[in-house]
Structures are given as C-alpha cells and as structure tokens.
Design a protein around this motif. Sequence first.
Motif, PDB file in Angstrom:
ATOM      1  N   HIS A 183      79.152 -42.885  56.293  1.00  0.00           N
ATOM      2  CA  HIS A 183      79.252 -44.300  55.946  1.00  0.00           C
ATOM      3  C   HIS A 183      78.102 -44.725  55.047  1.00  0.00           C
ATOM      4  N   LYS A 223      70.007 -49.095  61.613  1.00  0.00           N
ATOM      5  CA  LYS A 223      70.677 -49.516  60.384  1.00  0.00           C
ATOM      6  C   LYS A 223      70.428 -50.996  60.149  1.00  0.00           C
ATOM      7  N   PRO A 224      70.421 -51.423  58.889  1.00  0.00           N
ATOM      8  CA  PRO A 224      70.281 -52.862  58.626  1.00  0.00           C
ATOM      9  C   PRO A 224      71.429 -53.648  59.251  1.00  0.00           C
ATOM     10  N   THR A 225      71.150 -54.904  59.579  1.00  0.00           N
ATOM     11  CA  THR A 225      72.189 -55.790  60.106  1.00  0.00           C
ATOM     12  C   THR A 225      73.245 -56.014  59.031  1.00  0.00           C
ATOM     13  N   PRO A 226      74.522 -55.780  59.354  1.00  0.00           N
ATOM     14  CA  PRO A 226      75.553 -55.988  58.323  1.00  0.00           C
ATOM     15  C   PRO A 226      75.754 -57.463  58.033  1.00  0.00           C
ATOM     16  N   VAL A 227      75.647 -57.804  56.775  1.00  0.00           N
ATOM     17  CA  VAL A 227      75.750 -59.195  56.349  1.00  0.00           C
ATOM     18  C   VAL A 227      76.746 -59.292  55.196  1.00  0.00           C
ATOM     19  N   TYR A 246      72.892 -34.126  64.390  1.00  0.00           N
ATOM     20  CA  TYR A 246      73.156 -35.519  64.045  1.00  0.00           C
ATOM     21  C   TYR A 246      73.095 -36.359  65.316  1.00  0.00           C
ATOM     22  N   VAL A 268      82.306 -37.855  59.071  1.00  0.00           N
ATOM     23  CA  VAL A 268      82.082 -39.262  59.381  1.00  0.00           C
ATOM     24  C   VAL A 268      80.843 -39.693  58.599  1.00  0.00           C
ATOM     25  N   THR A 293      79.973 -49.314  62.855  1.00  0.00           N
ATOM     26  CA  THR A 293      79.470 -48.082  63.458  1.00  0.00           C
ATOM     27  C   THR A 293      78.470 -48.469  64.551  1.00  0.00           C
ATOM     28  N   GLN A 340      84.819 -40.301  66.795  1.00  0.00           N
ATOM     29  CA  GLN A 340      84.817 -39.563  65.516  1.00  0.00           C
ATOM     30  C   GLN A 340      83.566 -38.690  65.391  1.00  0.00           C
ATOM     31  N   LYS A 359      75.268 -47.358  54.438  1.00  0.00           N
ATOM     32  CA  LYS A 359      74.535 -48.290  55.291  1.00  0.00           C
ATOM     33  C   LYS A 359      74.631 -49.692  54.710  1.00  0.00           C
ATOM     34  N   PRO A 360      74.567 -50.700  55.585  1.00  0.00           N
ATOM     35  CA  PRO A 360      74.577 -52.075  55.066  1.00  0.00           C
ATOM     36  C   PRO A 360      73.379 -52.318  54.150  1.00  0.00           C
ATOM     37  N   LEU A 370      87.066 -39.381  56.376  1.00  0.00           N
ATOM     38  CA  LEU A 370      87.177 -39.959  57.717  1.00  0.00           C
ATOM     39  C   LEU A 370      88.625 -39.925  58.205  1.00  0.00           C
ATOM     40  N   ARG A 402      78.267 -59.894  60.020  1.00  0.00           N
ATOM     41  CA  ARG A 402      79.505 -59.151  60.227  1.00  0.00           C
ATOM     42  C   ARG A 402      79.359 -58.283  61.473  1.00  0.00           C
ATOM     43  N   GLN A 433      83.136 -34.484  65.189  1.00  0.00           N
ATOM     44  CA  GLN A 433      82.362 -33.752  64.157  1.00  0.00           C
ATOM     45  C   GLN A 433      81.156 -33.028  64.756  1.00  0.00           C
ATOM     46  N   SER A 442      74.819 -41.873  55.083  1.00  0.00           N
ATOM     47  CA  SER A 442      74.485 -40.846  56.065  1.00  0.00           C
ATOM     48  C   SER A 442      75.664 -40.646  57.001  1.00  0.00           C
ATOM     49  N   GLY A 443      75.650 -39.495  57.675  1.00  0.00           N
ATOM     50  CA  GLY A 443      76.740 -39.200  58.589  1.00  0.00           C
ATOM     51  C   GLY A 443      76.697 -37.772  59.066  1.00  0.00           C
ATOM     52  N   VAL A 444      77.839 -37.322  59.575  1.00  0.00           N
ATOM     53  CA  VAL A 444      77.906 -35.990  60.188  1.00  0.00           C
ATOM     54  C   VAL A 444      79.124 -35.222  59.688  1.00  0.00           C
TER      55      VAL A 444
END
Lengths: 203, 203
Positions: A53, B55-59, B95, A51, B84, B124, A55-56, A45, B80, B128, A88-90
Amino acid sequence: MVNYPHQVSRKAIIPSVRSEKKEVDFANRGMTFETAINESNNYYLAHGKAVIHKKPTPVQIVKVDYPKRSRAKIVEAYFRHASTTDYSGVYKGYYIDFEAKETRQKTAMPMKNFHAHQIEHMAQVLHQKGISFVLLHFSTLKETYLLPAQALIDFYQIDKGGKSMHIDYIRQHGFEIKMGGYPSLPYLEIIEEKLLGGKNFEK
Amino acid sequence: MVNYPHQVSRKAIIPSVRSEKKEVDFANRGMTFETAINESNNYYLAHGKAVIHKKPTPVQIVKVDYPKRSRAKIVEAYFRHASTTDYSGVYKGYYIDFEAKETRQKTAMPMKNFHAHQIEHMAQVLHQKGISFVLLHFSTLKETYLLPAQALIDFYQIDKGGKSMHIDYIRQHGFEIKMGGYPSLPYLEIIEEKLLGGKNFEK
C-alpha cells in the motif's frame, strides 16, 4: 473487489500506437506514474500476490473544528516531509519498501528528489534484511527502472545528493520494467527474477 | 539520534510505586499507550533491532491555500478510516504489521474497535506470510497483551465484530507484555520467543 476500467479503454488505444517503436506505456492509457503504481498494487492485492500500500500523505494537523451534527473538519494543517518511503508491504514473507520518482529529463534523475532521512530509512531497512528500492520513471523516454536501494545509497554518498544520477548508472545497476501488460508496472516480477532469484539480494 | 527524556523522570517515579503490586506501567511515567508504542519503536530503531513506524493519519484533503511567501496551507480536510493497520515495518527480514487498541473496561475489549477492512487486511498479510497481531491495552488493569491476528480473525468471524472479546480469550490465545523496563512495551521479544521461536507462527 477491484475494477479495472482501463481494460476497456486500452483496446481503443492500442491500434493507434501499434506502429510506434515504444511499447504501450501507462501514460497512453491516461494514467499517471502514481496511478500506475497504485493500479499495480491493486492488481497484486486482488490476485493474492502481495499486500503493498501507499502510505497516507503525512500532514501536521493544527486546528480541527467540530461542527454540530457533522464530522470533524480539519481547518488548519500543513504538509510534512515523509520520514520513510511512500510504499511498503509484504510479498511471500519478504518486507517490501520503496519510493517512486519521475522526471521529464532524458539523461538523469535529479538527486534532490531524495531526502537524507529517506536514504537513511532505506539503509535501515536493508540492515533488517528488507527489500528496498526505488522506481524511477523517465516520462519523456517512457522508461521505468527498478533501482535497488544499495545502488541509490552508494550514489548518494558520493556528494550527499548534490549531483544528478545519470541514466547510464541506473541502467547499469537497475532493471528496466517492461510495460504494456497487466499490471501496468510489473515490478514484483523484477524482484522475483532479479533480486530474489538472481542472488543479487544480498549484494 | 533519539532522546529518551523518560529515563530521567522515571527515576523520580519508581520509588513511589515500588510498594504497589503491579509493575511500573508506562502510564506511571506519564506516557499514553500510543506514546509508549512509539517510544518502543524509537528504541528498536536506535538499537538497530527493527524498523517499525506508525503510518500517518489518513486525511482526505479538500482545499489547499497557497499564501504568498509561505508554505501551502490545508484549509479543508477530513479524517478517513484507515484501510490497513497503524504500524508496520521489518524485523530480521520479517514483515511486521499491527494495530493497537486500548480500553478502560476490565473484562473485555469491544470489537467495535476493529473495522472489517482492517480484519481483511490482517488476513491478507497472514496469507503473504507476514507477522500480524494486535496490541491490546487494558488501562484500568494496567495489562497489555499481544494477540496474534489469527485469533482476532477467528473471534471476529463468530458474529462479524458484534461482540466484545473477553479477556479470558485474549489471555488464552495471546501473550502478556511485561512492562517496567526498556523499551516500555517489549513486544518484539514476544514475537521472537512466542511466534518465531515457539513455532506458533504458521498456526
């Protein structure tokens, strides 16, 4: 933007392991497999190469308290199984999707590490012409492999994940990731050379 | 694999709204904006058209209890900010990456809905060669727009998100998503026609 504190500590570590046969592993630098993946993603990155990341963690939230003058506090929640893969990402327009698993075993990766819905997700990604794979780390051997999702799916379908996947199968269908440099796990280089350049992408 | 309970209830709803000027909105079918997006993603997945997930909720997990004979229970955690966007996936090898926001306002979308790190993430992704955009829903107007990320980034850079984004700007640089059919929010059709087919992708 991104700091690499390991660059400092690494210098102190290298001399003591130089006489060993194996390359410098991220574990020698105090990193776990997951940390090494995240560090590699941060590297890509920061250098504008990709890019990607993590995932949560999927969490089922049951109860939230709203204490006065402070932020919402989750007081009851449970871990859920992920329905997709962890990363996942690009990269250069390509969709990248992968899962990472590690084992202390020396000869095989237990297939119980992979859930049916994750296998299904990988098949769906391949159908959409995404790039999907697994990173498999053998911590005792200090070896890490990139195995294309199709090879994992083929193996899984033999008996729906009941068996362990022998390392010979992984070596035959996958690619070892050379460690010891930066980033810790240069898996994008494998994708570039072996999957995109090597015409193995559509196999 | 995927059920569409709304197909039943919809029949009962359509006659009563047919005389209205506006098309049948997902809200008429008892769906929230987020539900409509998820239903559309399920539709695309079930029809093999795309693999796009929220995506899951960031916690941030602080404390976990491990009660005897039952699964791990999270007893202290906090929400949190997402670093992204909320949705990502793959469509025909491309993508896809987007964020969804709604407002009750009739003339503008408040820019406080977008965080600096999300704007940076979108830039970003564009670098890409990913496809990035926002879905903007005006609930009072019953209108939804797909706005390419570059138009959002351009606007954001005027004063770092201090202003509201007028709907005229959104109409000029974005594309309205026609509702009333299946899926509820056919945004992939916009991508196909306007971004990929219309050569606006590289703009």
